[in-house]
Design an enzyme around this catalytic site. Structure first.
Site, PDB file in Angstrom:
ATOM      1  CG  HIS A   1     -17.770 -52.082 -24.894  1.00 29.61           C
ATOM      2  ND1 HIS A   1     -16.909 -51.122 -24.421  1.00 29.61           N
ATOM      3  CD2 HIS A   1     -16.986 -52.967 -25.558  1.00 29.61           C
ATOM      4  CE1 HIS A   1     -15.671 -51.417 -24.778  1.00 29.61           C
ATOM      5  NE2 HIS A   1     -15.689 -52.526 -25.468  1.00 29.61           N
TER       6      HIS A   1
ATOM      7  CD  GLU B   1     -19.062 -47.626 -25.902  1.00 26.86           C
ATOM      8  OE1 GLU B   1     -18.889 -48.451 -24.999  1.00 26.86           O
ATOM      9  OE2 GLU B   1     -19.083 -46.405 -25.713  1.00 26.86           O
TER      10      GLU B   1
ATOM     11  CG  HIS C   1     -14.817 -45.203 -18.712  1.00 28.38           C
ATOM     12  ND1 HIS C   1     -15.015 -46.449 -19.262  1.00 28.38           N
ATOM     13  CD2 HIS C   1     -14.266 -45.415 -17.487  1.00 28.38           C
ATOM     14  CE1 HIS C   1     -14.596 -47.381 -18.410  1.00 28.38           C
ATOM     15  NE2 HIS C   1     -14.152 -46.791 -17.333  1.00 28.38           N
TER      16      HIS C   1
HETATM   17  C1  DXP Z   1     -15.906 -47.562 -23.817  1.00 30.16           C
HETATM   18  C2  DXP Z   1     -16.428 -47.372 -22.455  1.00 30.16           C
HETATM   19  O1  DXP Z   1     -15.938 -46.591 -21.693  1.00 30.16           O
HETATM   20  C3  DXP Z   1     -17.504 -48.228 -21.973  1.00 30.16           C
HETATM   21  O2  DXP Z   1     -18.012 -49.101 -22.927  1.00 30.16           O
HETATM   22  C4  DXP Z   1     -16.942 -49.031 -20.871  1.00 30.16           C
HETATM   23  O3  DXP Z   1     -15.888 -49.747 -21.411  1.00 30.16           O
HETATM   24  C5  DXP Z   1     -17.987 -49.890 -20.284  1.00 30.16           C
HETATM   25  O4  DXP Z   1     -17.505 -51.194 -20.307  1.00 30.16           O
HETATM   26  P1  DXP Z   1     -17.871 -52.122 -19.070  1.00 30.16           P
HETATM   27  O5  DXP Z   1     -19.375 -51.971 -18.893  1.00 30.16           O
HETATM   28  O6  DXP Z   1     -17.453 -53.496 -19.489  1.00 30.16           O
HETATM   29  O7  DXP Z   1     -17.116 -51.555 -17.912  1.00 30.16           O
HETATM   30  N1  LIG Z   2     -18.527 -44.945 -23.727  1.00 27.25           N
HETATM   31  C1  LIG Z   2     -18.762 -44.948 -22.304  1.00 27.25           C
HETATM   32  C2  LIG Z   2     -19.893 -45.856 -21.984  1.00 27.25           C
HETATM   33  O1  LIG Z   2     -20.536 -46.374 -22.863  1.00 27.25           O
HETATM   34  C3  LIG Z   2     -20.268 -46.100 -20.571  1.00 27.25           C
HETATM   35  O2  LIG Z   2     -19.171 -46.009 -19.706  1.00 27.25           O
HETATM   36  P1  LIG Z   2     -19.541 -46.131 -18.130  1.00 27.25           P
HETATM   37  O3  LIG Z   2     -20.548 -45.049 -17.834  1.00 27.25           O
HETATM   38  O4  LIG Z   2     -20.124 -47.510 -17.923  1.00 27.25           O
HETATM   39  O5  LIG Z   2     -18.229 -45.914 -17.413  1.00 27.25           O
END
Ligand code: DXP
Ligand SMILES: NCC(=O)COP(=O)(O)O
Length: 238
Positions: free
Chosen positions: A43, A70, A190
């Protein structure tokens, strides 16, 4: 089968903390695949707080499972997707300043914007998923804008789970069945972890994919990455 896509953002967080290349994000991604990850998720954010745009280019050359990128569809992300052409793109309505993702898309207000973006991403050969809250009003508009999948934003589920797992999962089960009725593919992510993942899978057995990062990487500090990935896989296969 519900696939586990490992989000390696936090590996990049650790790497960036000292300015070198340890841990090596590409090596961890390849090891994660070897240990059982069925996809790699990243992401990249505009401030490159963890995953950098260059990481995405490097990972594209190495990742052999599904590569899921993402992010918020700004010009830079769209250009990155055009270059990298990942198997999946997950659109997230993150403003640049938020600490982490904190909501799904309002597919009613943003219907026209999203429809055009999804059409462009399809020309790059990507499967498109959009982050969505389990609010039923957003699902038919999601279908209308042409997304292939929706990703249930599971932070509210994780937050309520310790107090009442049945109350926590109820809106997500209802939303999942509507997605299925609309022939939308179904991802979730998430704040999923070793405590709440199995019940989500038991409640929504037709989940296509979960993407998990923060808790999994934290667990790996205690159990090791290979063991941890296998522990998460066992929460999905029973
Ligand atoms: C979309 C999602 O839920 C994940 O990509 C989350 O945003 C993780 O991002 P961080 O690792 O920056 O918390
Ligand atoms: N789309 C959710 C993700 O990629 C990871 O979220 P998290 O487990 O770091 O909260």
């Amino acid at each position: 089968m519900t696939k586990l896509s490992v989000n390696i953002n936090k590996i990049a967080t650790l790497r960036n903390a000292r300015g070198g290349n340890n841990p090596d994000v590409v090596k961890v991604a390849l090891d994660a695949e070897r240990f059982g990850a069925q996809g790699i998720t990243v992401h990249p954010r505009p401030d490159e707080r963890h995953i950098r745009y260059q990481d995405v280019l490097d990972l594209k050359e190495a990742v052999t499972t599904e590569f899921n990128i993402e992010g918020y569809p700004d010009k830079r992300l769209m250009e990155l997707i055009r270059t990298v052409r990942p198997e999946q793109v997950t659109l997230v309505p993150d403003p640049p300043h938020v600490l982490t993702s904190n909501a799904g898309w309002d597919t009613i207000t943003h219907q026209i914007q999203l429809k055009d973006i999804i059409a462009e991403l399809h020309t790059y050969g990507a499967r498109v998923s959009i982050f969505i809250n389990p609010e039923l009003k957003y699902f038919e508009p999601a279908k209308e804008i042409g997304t292939d999948r929706v990703e249930l934003y599971t932070e509210p589920y994780a937050a309520l789970f310790p107090k009442s797992k049945h109350a926590a999962v109820k809106p997500f089960v209802e939303a999942a069945h509507l997605a299925k009725k609309l022939d939308l593919g179904l991802n979730a992510g998430h704040d999923l972890d070793l405590h709440n993942l199995r019940f989500l899978k038991e409640s929504i057995p037709f989940l296509d994919e979960v993407s998990i990062g923060h808790a999994l990487i934290c667990d790996a500090l205690y159990y090791g990455l290979e063991n941890t990935i296998q522990m998460y896989r066992r929460q999905l296969e029973f």
